[in-house]
Design a protein around this motif. Structure first.
Motif, mmCIF file in Angstrom:
data_model
loop_
_atom_site.group_PDB
_atom_site.id
_atom_site.type_symbol
_atom_site.label_atom_id
_atom_site.label_comp_id
_atom_site.label_asym_id
_atom_site.label_seq_id
_atom_site.Cartn_x
_atom_site.Cartn_y
_atom_site.Cartn_z
ATOM 1 N N LYS A 1 -70.135 64.125 56.792
ATOM 2 C CA LYS A 1 -69.764 64.060 55.957
ATOM 3 C C LYS A 1 -69.980 66.002 54.797
ATOM 4 O O LYS A 1 -68.648 65.870 53.793
ATOM 5 C CB LYS A 1 -71.061 63.918 54.731
ATOM 6 C CG LYS A 1 -70.226 62.035 55.219
ATOM 7 C CD LYS A 1 -71.613 61.062 54.238
ATOM 8 C CE LYS A 1 -72.196 59.825 54.099
ATOM 9 N NZ LYS A 1 -72.968 59.446 53.844
ATOM 10 N N ALA A 2 -70.241 66.578 55.159
ATOM 11 C CA ALA A 2 -70.311 67.899 54.784
ATOM 12 C C ALA A 2 -68.778 68.616 55.566
ATOM 13 O O ALA A 2 -68.807 69.465 54.222
ATOM 14 C CB ALA A 2 -71.420 68.536 55.214
ATOM 15 N N ARG A 3 -68.830 68.688 56.483
ATOM 16 C CA ARG A 3 -67.135 68.972 57.461
ATOM 17 C C ARG A 3 -66.455 68.360 56.347
ATOM 18 O O ARG A 3 -65.188 69.176 56.148
ATOM 19 C CB ARG A 3 -67.761 69.095 58.352
ATOM 20 C CG ARG A 3 -68.229 69.726 58.929
ATOM 21 C CD ARG A 3 -67.732 69.813 60.962
ATOM 22 N NE ARG A 3 -69.359 68.834 61.970
ATOM 23 C CZ ARG A 3 -69.006 67.707 62.805
ATOM 24 N NH1 ARG A 3 -68.748 68.235 63.372
ATOM 25 N NH2 ARG A 3 -69.995 67.141 62.809
ATOM 26 N N VAL A 4 -66.350 66.863 56.088
ATOM 27 C CA VAL A 4 -65.266 66.570 55.458
ATOM 28 C C VAL A 4 -64.715 67.192 53.901
ATOM 29 O O VAL A 4 -63.894 67.463 52.931
ATOM 30 C CB VAL A 4 -65.014 64.958 55.479
ATOM 31 C CG1 VAL A 4 -63.865 64.461 54.636
ATOM 32 C CG2 VAL A 4 -65.237 64.445 56.970
ATOM 33 N N ALA A 5 -66.017 67.637 53.833
ATOM 34 C CA ALA A 5 -66.125 67.295 52.143
ATOM 35 C C ALA A 5 -65.527 69.683 51.738
ATOM 36 O O ALA A 5 -64.731 69.509 51.380
ATOM 37 C CB ALA A 5 -67.159 67.915 51.461
ATOM 38 N N LEU A 6 -65.827 70.033 52.700
ATOM 39 C CA LEU A 6 -65.526 71.244 52.907
ATOM 40 C C LEU A 6 -63.957 71.562 53.755
ATOM 41 O O LEU A 6 -63.065 72.005 52.811
ATOM 42 C CB LEU A 6 -66.231 72.407 54.291
ATOM 43 C CG LEU A 6 -65.929 73.683 54.518
ATOM 44 C CD1 LEU A 6 -65.974 74.962 53.395
ATOM 45 C CD2 LEU A 6 -66.317 74.219 56.101
ATOM 46 N N MET A 7 -63.624 70.561 53.804
ATOM 47 C CA MET A 7 -61.951 70.599 54.508
ATOM 48 C C MET A 7 -61.838 70.112 52.922
ATOM 49 O O MET A 7 -60.516 70.462 52.983
ATOM 50 C CB MET A 7 -61.880 69.805 55.637
ATOM 51 C CG MET A 7 -62.435 70.769 57.646
ATOM 52 S SD MET A 7 -62.158 72.167 56.875
ATOM 53 C CE MET A 7 -61.072 72.983 57.819
ATOM 54 N N ARG A 8 -61.178 68.910 52.497
ATOM 55 C CA ARG A 8 -60.898 69.170 51.584
ATOM 56 C C ARG A 8 -60.195 69.700 50.455
ATOM 57 O O ARG A 8 -59.778 69.838 50.159
ATOM 58 C CB ARG A 8 -61.742 67.071 50.975
ATOM 59 C CG ARG A 8 -61.058 66.636 49.815
ATOM 60 C CD ARG A 8 -61.263 65.825 48.952
ATOM 61 N NE ARG A 8 -62.965 66.582 48.655
ATOM 62 C CZ ARG A 8 -63.262 65.027 48.213
ATOM 63 N NH1 ARG A 8 -63.010 63.855 48.266
ATOM 64 N NH2 ARG A 8 -65.084 66.115 47.387
ATOM 65 N N MET A 9 -61.717 70.778 49.932
ATOM 66 C CA MET A 9 -61.904 71.333 49.208
ATOM 67 C C MET A 9 -60.393 72.576 49.828
ATOM 68 O O MET A 9 -59.782 72.844 49.671
ATOM 69 C CB MET A 9 -63.225 72.228 49.396
ATOM 70 C CG MET A 9 -63.286 72.929 47.726
ATOM 71 S SD MET A 9 -63.031 74.586 48.725
ATOM 72 C CE MET A 9 -64.222 74.978 50.283
ATOM 73 N N LEU A 10 -60.575 72.755 51.219
ATOM 74 C CA LEU A 10 -59.616 74.011 51.372
ATOM 75 C C LEU A 10 -58.477 73.426 51.751
ATOM 76 O O LEU A 10 -57.369 74.412 51.089
ATOM 77 C CB LEU A 10 -60.179 74.189 53.004
ATOM 78 C CG LEU A 10 -61.290 74.922 53.198
ATOM 79 C CD1 LEU A 10 -61.896 75.333 54.677
ATOM 80 C CD2 LEU A 10 -61.477 76.673 52.469
#
Length: 211
Positions: free
Chosen positions: A141-150
């Motif tokens: 989930k943390a990785r998905v949230a990071l990539m959504r933001m990027l």
């Protein structure tokens, strides 16, 4: 043009009483960490940068990003990305749809699909586009949230206790990923945390409020 994030003599007040003051320039790829006890105003400082300061507060000073004064810009036009302690993924959307939400409007459906697919591949989540976010681990989930933001192509990154809910091993892994992505994209990073290991891992200047 002066690249990076500049907090030009920012001074925050609540009810007329001084709360936080900071005057810093954060260069592209650099991390400045703000530490201090709960309630001292760390997250309030970030809300000045994002343009979401609650009405109970006021501030003086200017916020500049890549030489542009964004102090009076609405939040959606500031091009500032933020990660919170909670991943804030939309539960009614698939992983891929969550990521697509970060993309600017426009472009063909195939182009948008390709960008989402590449983003997932970049964080070793190939084939996860159709997954329900509820089925993901905390680290995923943390990785998905990071990539959504990027995918929203921010020009600066704010971290609001972003690693707080992760266990020790996962915290180090996700933290390293976030800092590496920020360096790769030359994003200035302003991080607030109460965790000394987060601050040490960032490797930049540490500002302690209330010291």
């Amino acid at each position: 043009m002066d690249r990076g994030l500049t907090l030009d003599r920012i001074a925050i007040q609540k009810g007329g009483a001084p709360l936080v003051a900071l005057d810093r320039h954060i260069a592209p790829g650099e991390v400045v960490t703000v530490m201090g006890p709960s309630g001292i105003g760390k997250s309030t400082l970030l809300s000045v940068v994002t343009g979401t300061l609650p009405p109970a507060f006021s501030f003086t000073g200017r916020v500049r990003l890549d030489g542009h004064d964004i102090t009076d810009e609405p939040p959606h036009r500031r091009r500032v990305g933020i990660l919170f302690q909670d991943d804030l993924l939309f539960p009614h959307l698939s992983v891929g749809a969550n990521l697509a939400f970060g993309l600017a409007p426009g472009g063909s459906r195939a182009m948008r699909r390709n960008r989402v697919r590449q983003a997932l591949a970049d964080v070793e989540l190939d084939g996860f586009a159709d997954r329900d976010p509820a089925t993901l681990s905390g680290g995923q989930k943390a990785r998905v949230a990071l990539m959504r933001m990027l995918l929203s192509d921010p020009c600066a990154l704010l971290l609001d206790e972003a690693f707080g809910r992760l266990d020790t091993a996962l915290r180090a892994q996700v933290r390293a990923l976030v800092f590496a992505r920020a360096r790769d994209r030359a994003l200035p990073v302003l991080m607030v945390t109460h965790d000394a290991e987060d601050a040490a891992a960032a490797g930049g200047e540490i500002v302690t409020l209330g010291a």
